[in-house]
Design a protein around this motif. Structure first.
Motif, PDB file in Angstrom:
ATOM      1  N   THR A   8       0.844  -1.193   0.000  1.00 22.73           N
ATOM      2  CA  THR A   8       0.000   0.000   0.000  1.00 22.73           C
ATOM      3  C   THR A   8       0.878   1.240   0.000  1.00 22.73           C
ATOM      4  N   LEU A   9       0.322   2.324  -0.525  1.00 23.71           N
ATOM      5  CA  LEU A   9       1.035   3.592  -0.593  1.00 23.71           C
ATOM      6  C   LEU A   9       0.048   4.718  -0.300  1.00 23.71           C
ATOM      7  N   ASP A  10       0.337   5.490   0.731  1.00 25.55           N
ATOM      8  CA  ASP A  10      -0.489   6.654   1.048  1.00 25.55           C
ATOM      9  C   ASP A  10      -0.149   7.799   0.103  1.00 25.55           C
ATOM     10  N   VAL A  11      -1.159   8.329  -0.544  1.00 25.08           N
ATOM     11  CA  VAL A  11      -1.003   9.487  -1.424  1.00 25.08           C
ATOM     12  C   VAL A  11      -2.074  10.496  -1.033  1.00 25.08           C
ATOM     13  N   HIS A  49       2.575 -13.301 -19.010  1.00 25.22           N
ATOM     14  CA  HIS A  49       3.401 -13.398 -20.218  1.00 25.22           C
ATOM     15  C   HIS A  49       4.767 -12.737 -20.030  1.00 25.22           C
ATOM     16  N   PHE A  50       4.984 -12.102 -18.893  1.00 23.40           N
ATOM     17  CA  PHE A  50       6.258 -11.402 -18.657  1.00 23.40           C
ATOM     18  C   PHE A  50       6.906 -11.880 -17.363  1.00 23.40           C
ATOM     19  N   ALA A  51       6.926 -13.205 -17.205  1.00 27.04           N
ATOM     20  CA  ALA A  51       7.520 -13.795 -16.009  1.00 27.04           C
ATOM     21  C   ALA A  51       9.027 -13.591 -15.947  1.00 27.04           C
ATOM     22  N   ASP A  52       9.625 -13.154 -17.057  1.00 30.74           N
ATOM     23  CA  ASP A  52      11.077 -12.971 -17.101  1.00 30.74           C
ATOM     24  C   ASP A  52      11.492 -11.590 -16.585  1.00 30.74           C
ATOM     25  N   ARG A  53      10.551 -10.819 -16.093  1.00 32.56           N
ATOM     26  CA  ARG A  53      10.894  -9.514 -15.544  1.00 32.56           C
ATOM     27  C   ARG A  53       9.941  -9.179 -14.394  1.00 32.56           C
ATOM     28  N   THR A  54      10.296  -8.186 -13.608  1.00 35.15           N
ATOM     29  CA  THR A  54       9.425  -7.754 -12.514  1.00 35.15           C
ATOM     30  C   THR A  54       8.271  -6.936 -13.081  1.00 35.15           C
ATOM     31  N   VAL A  55       7.052  -7.303 -12.680  1.00 33.74           N
ATOM     32  CA  VAL A  55       5.838  -6.656 -13.167  1.00 33.74           C
ATOM     33  C   VAL A  55       5.077  -6.062 -11.984  1.00 33.74           C
ATOM     34  N   VAL A  56       4.602  -4.844 -12.165  1.00 26.46           N
ATOM     35  CA  VAL A  56       3.829  -4.157 -11.135  1.00 26.46           C
ATOM     36  C   VAL A  56       2.473  -3.774 -11.713  1.00 26.46           C
ATOM     37  N   THR A  57       1.417  -4.061 -10.967  1.00 27.86           N
ATOM     38  CA  THR A  57       0.071  -3.625 -11.312  1.00 27.86           C
ATOM     39  C   THR A  57      -0.498  -2.859 -10.130  1.00 27.86           C
ATOM     40  N   TYR A  58      -1.513  -2.029 -10.382  1.00 27.86           N
ATOM     41  CA  TYR A  58      -2.098  -1.287  -9.261  1.00 27.86           C
ATOM     42  C   TYR A  58      -3.554  -0.948  -9.525  1.00 27.86           C
ATOM     43  N   ASP A  59      -4.248  -0.599  -8.441  1.00 23.16           N
ATOM     44  CA  ASP A  59      -5.618  -0.100  -8.537  1.00 23.16           C
ATOM     45  C   ASP A  59      -5.570   1.421  -8.439  1.00 23.16           C
ATOM     46  N   PRO A  60      -6.006   2.144  -9.479  1.00 23.12           N
ATOM     47  CA  PRO A  60      -6.036   3.604  -9.396  1.00 23.12           C
ATOM     48  C   PRO A  60      -6.945   4.074  -8.254  1.00 23.12           C
ATOM     49  N   ARG A  61      -6.772   5.309  -7.855  1.00 22.13           N
ATOM     50  CA  ARG A  61      -7.575   5.845  -6.750  1.00 22.13           C
ATOM     51  C   ARG A  61      -9.067   5.690  -7.029  1.00 22.13           C
ATOM     52  N   GLY A  62      -9.772   5.182  -6.019  1.00 25.06           N
ATOM     53  CA  GLY A  62     -11.203   4.956  -6.132  1.00 25.06           C
ATOM     54  C   GLY A  62     -11.585   3.638  -6.764  1.00 25.06           C
ATOM     55  N   VAL A  63     -10.605   2.872  -7.228  1.00 25.08           N
ATOM     56  CA  VAL A  63     -10.866   1.618  -7.936  1.00 25.08           C
ATOM     57  C   VAL A  63     -10.562   0.426  -7.032  1.00 25.08           C
ATOM     58  N   HIS A  80      -3.994  11.246 -11.135  1.00 30.69           N
ATOM     59  CA  HIS A  80      -3.507   9.890 -11.418  1.00 30.69           C
ATOM     60  C   HIS A  80      -2.023   9.912 -11.776  1.00 30.69           C
ATOM     61  N   ALA A  81      -1.597  10.918 -12.532  1.00 30.01           N
ATOM     62  CA  ALA A  81      -0.188  11.023 -12.907  1.00 30.01           C
ATOM     63  C   ALA A  81       0.681  11.227 -11.663  1.00 30.01           C
ATOM     64  N   ASP A  82       0.195  12.041 -10.730  1.00 31.82           N
ATOM     65  CA  ASP A  82       0.945  12.244  -9.489  1.00 31.82           C
ATOM     66  C   ASP A  82       0.996  10.952  -8.679  1.00 31.82           C
ATOM     67  N   ASP A  83      -0.108  10.201  -8.664  1.00 27.29           N
ATOM     68  CA  ASP A  83      -0.107   8.897  -7.986  1.00 27.29           C
ATOM     69  C   ASP A  83       0.939   7.974  -8.598  1.00 27.29           C
ATOM     70  N   LEU A  84       0.994   7.939  -9.935  1.00 26.65           N
ATOM     71  CA  LEU A  84       1.977   7.086 -10.618  1.00 26.65           C
ATOM     72  C   LEU A  84       3.398   7.538 -10.321  1.00 26.65           C
TER      73      LEU A  84
END
Length: 287
Positions: A8-11, A49-63, A80-84
């Motif tokens: 988690t990340l507080d923004v 499909h990208f197990a050969d690298r580190t992958v990050v996914t996230y839920d945007p604010r409110g999602v 959203h850009a500031d969150d990213l």
């Protein structure tokens, strides 16, 4: 690649949830897969499909898991850009590669305009950037009408109009926003208004996303390699036409990806694209 580990990340105004699928042996940049309002769930198949690298996914604010901590009723691409920006900073892994789809592509373009040093390559897939369309007034009016329909009548009627808009091929007619929307039941949508008004698509994001004015001067000057992608099966649709127009403003041509607007989906949210072919195309672009 390990099983996803949730953080988690507080923004300002929200607590973001993000998942890291680590591959410590990879020397490739971290790959961030994002959408909006689609959350991390939508990228489960593509991540595999990208197990050969580190992958990050996230839920945007409110999602989904990322709850808002303020009382705002709208989320903007700049937020959203500031969150990213804050998420990439928290990863502390250097410049990342980003695959961003739909509203996520709008948000990622806003990020690159502000913080190009954080992104090595951005693949922006069908950003619904209505401001660059020749029929922008009709597209913007239709987006406003969808939001107002939601506020007036609830989710079903608004989503029926949304589906009608995004599936429309070609220039949007002058009277499009004035047309009576289709029956929500035809799409399996609710016909009764439950009284809620917190939907992240037609409530919080649709106007701010489609109306966003991109800083093309900053994007052209950015150190980031920006690739605009468009679906092979979505030609003529608003998001596809916007992708072509955005690429033109950047002085490039869009790269054709398999499938339609959801070509990367492997059954998530009940939608199936062409994830194997889509992932192969994405890998080729990222090399």
């Amino acid at each position: 690649m390990t099983q996803p580990k949730t953080h988690t990340l507080d923004v300002p105004g929200a607590v973001l949830y993000y998942d890291v699928r680590s591959n410590d042996s990879s020397s490739a940049p971290v790959l961030l897969l994002i959408g909006s309002p689609m959350g991390a769930t939508g990228f489960g198949t593509l991540s595999g499909h990208f197990a050969d690298r580190t992958v990050v996914t996230y839920d945007p604010r409110g999602v989904e898991r990322s709850e808002r901590t303020d009382d705002a009723t709208e989320s903007t691409p700049d937020e959203h850009a500031d969150d990213l920006h804050r998420l990439i900073s928290a990863l502390d892994a250097g410049p990342v590669d980003i695959f961003a789809s739909s509203g996520g592509a709008v948000n990622a373009l806003a990020l690159v305009a502000r913080h190009p040093e954080q992104v090595k390559t951005l693949v922006a897939h069908e950003p619904p950037a209505a401001q660059v369309l020749p029929d922008r007034e009709q597209a913007l009016a239709a987006s406003v009408d969808i939001h107002e329909t939601y506020q007036r009548s609830g989710l079903g009627p608004a989503m029926a109009k949304f589906i009608m808009l995004v599936a429309h091929k070609g220039l949007i007619p002058l009277d499009f926003a004035d047309q009576h929307g289709p029956d929500p039941a035809n799409f399996g949508l609710p016909t009764e208004d439950d009284g809620s008004r917190d939907d992240v698509l037609v409530g919080q994001n649709i106007i701010s996303c489609t109306h966003y004015q991109h800083d093309f001067e900053a994007l052209r000057a950015a150190s980031t390699r920006v690739v605009i992608a468009a679906g092979a099966e979505s030609t003529g649709e608003m998001a596809h036409r916007a992708a072509v127009a955005v690429a033109g403003r950047l002085g490039t041509k869009p790269v054709t990806f398999p499938g339609d607007h959801g070509g990367f989906l492997g059954g998530e949210y009940g939608m199936k694209g062409e994830p194997d072919a889509f992932a192969a195309a994405l890998r080729q672009v990222l090399i």
